[in-house]
Design an enzyme around this catalytic site. Sequence first.
Site, PDB file in Angstrom:
ATOM      1  N   SER A 229     110.583  -1.189  83.731  1.00  0.00           N
ATOM      2  CA  SER A 229     110.140   0.172  84.433  1.00  0.00           C
ATOM      3  C   SER A 229     108.859   0.113  84.915  1.00  0.00           C
ATOM      4  O   SER A 229     107.917  -0.665  84.453  1.00  0.00           O
ATOM      5  CB  SER A 229     110.622   1.090  83.324  1.00  0.00           C
ATOM      6  OG  SER A 229     111.606   0.982  82.738  1.00  0.00           O
TER       7      SER A 229
HETATM    8  N1  SAH Z   1     112.748  -0.988  78.520  1.00  0.00           N
HETATM    9  C1  SAH Z   1     112.897  -1.953  79.258  1.00  0.00           C
HETATM   10  C2  SAH Z   1     113.567  -1.892  80.657  1.00  0.00           C
HETATM   11  C3  SAH Z   1     115.041  -2.007  80.490  1.00  0.00           C
HETATM   12  S1  SAH Z   1     115.971  -2.162  81.927  1.00  0.00           S
HETATM   13  C4  SAH Z   1     111.501  -2.972  79.389  1.00  0.00           C
HETATM   14  O1  SAH Z   1     110.795  -2.304  78.737  1.00  0.00           O
HETATM   15  O2  SAH Z   1     111.565  -3.939  80.005  1.00  0.00           O
HETATM   16  C5  SAH Z   1     117.450  -1.418  81.065  1.00  0.00           C
HETATM   17  C6  SAH Z   1     118.065  -2.421  80.103  1.00  0.00           C
HETATM   18  O3  SAH Z   1     119.149  -1.718  79.322  1.00  0.00           O
HETATM   19  C7  SAH Z   1     118.724  -3.718  80.768  1.00  0.00           C
HETATM   20  O4  SAH Z   1     117.975  -4.879  80.130  1.00  0.00           O
HETATM   21  C8  SAH Z   1     120.248  -3.814  80.576  1.00  0.00           C
HETATM   22  O5  SAH Z   1     120.616  -4.676  80.257  1.00  0.00           O
HETATM   23  C9  SAH Z   1     119.989  -2.676  79.229  1.00  0.00           C
HETATM   24  N2  SAH Z   1     121.450  -2.022  78.930  1.00  0.00           N
HETATM   25  C10 SAH Z   1     122.257  -1.698  79.991  1.00  0.00           C
HETATM   26  N3  SAH Z   1     123.437  -0.926  79.220  1.00  0.00           N
HETATM   27  C11 SAH Z   1     123.040  -1.144  77.952  1.00  0.00           C
HETATM   28  C12 SAH Z   1     123.935  -0.634  76.703  1.00  0.00           C
HETATM   29  N4  SAH Z   1     125.148  -0.220  76.741  1.00  0.00           N
HETATM   30  N5  SAH Z   1     123.463  -1.042  75.732  1.00  0.00           N
HETATM   31  C13 SAH Z   1     122.301  -1.653  75.442  1.00  0.00           C
HETATM   32  N6  SAH Z   1     121.542  -2.162  76.383  1.00  0.00           N
HETATM   33  C14 SAH Z   1     121.900  -1.861  77.616  1.00  0.00           C
END
Ligand code: SAH
Length: 203
Positions: free
Chosen positions: A57
């Site tokens: 993000s």
């Molecule tokens: N917070 C992260 C950015 C995350 S991007 C950082 O600091 O880098 C969003 C993430 O959510 C992705 O890695 C994606 O694979 C995950 N995601 C999507 N759906 C999900 C679910 N149902 N359960 C767990 N993770 C999920």
Amino acid sequence: MTTREEMVALIRERGVRDAAVLNAMLQVPRDRFVLPAYRHSAYGDFPLPLGHGQTISQPYIVALMTAALELARGDRVLEVGTGSGYQAAILAEMGMKVYTIERVEALFEIAKFNLKTLGYKRVTIRLGDGREGWPKHAPYQGIIATAAPTKIPQALIDQLDEGGRLVIPIGPQGGYQTLWKVIKIGDDIREIDLGGVAFVPLV
Ligand code: SAH
């Protein structure tokens, strides 16, 4: 090249004034959480690709969401969507007990490596579906979702502590969403609109 100090100064100018959040963002090396090819732009205020169609993000949004959680040192926080582990590291740096769930195995492994090599021991990470939350460690004083569902998963509300805060983008997949702060008050919830955002979908 933008420095970490310049990144934090910009976040403060844009309106996030929470000292604990800003200090954590000064401490955590975001350059260690991005892909090597993007290391030179790790402190620009924009999201960056993590591979597997996912992104780390934008720093301002990380700060905004973290401040909205209104946490106190020692609180338990659940993160849905570990990605690189950067958001989890910010929460750990602030002294929280962090539980985080990622569904893509390759990212789970990368986040585990990043957090371990940087010494963030207050983070417990799990491979799985975050829509169900993580009942074992509930209730949480804060829950943060960094991927967007089309509606609020009930399990996340259920696992909030009384007065706890859930910060979550809600909206159509592949478009823009609204960032919501949801406060649990007894059997009721109060929702506060934090503005428009663009997140990857929660799947
Ligand atoms: N917070 C992260 C950015 C995350 S991007 C950082 O600091 O880098 C969003 C993430 O959510 C992705 O890695 C994606 O694979 C995950 N995601 C999507 N759906 C999900 C679910 N149902 N359960 C767990 N993770 C999920």
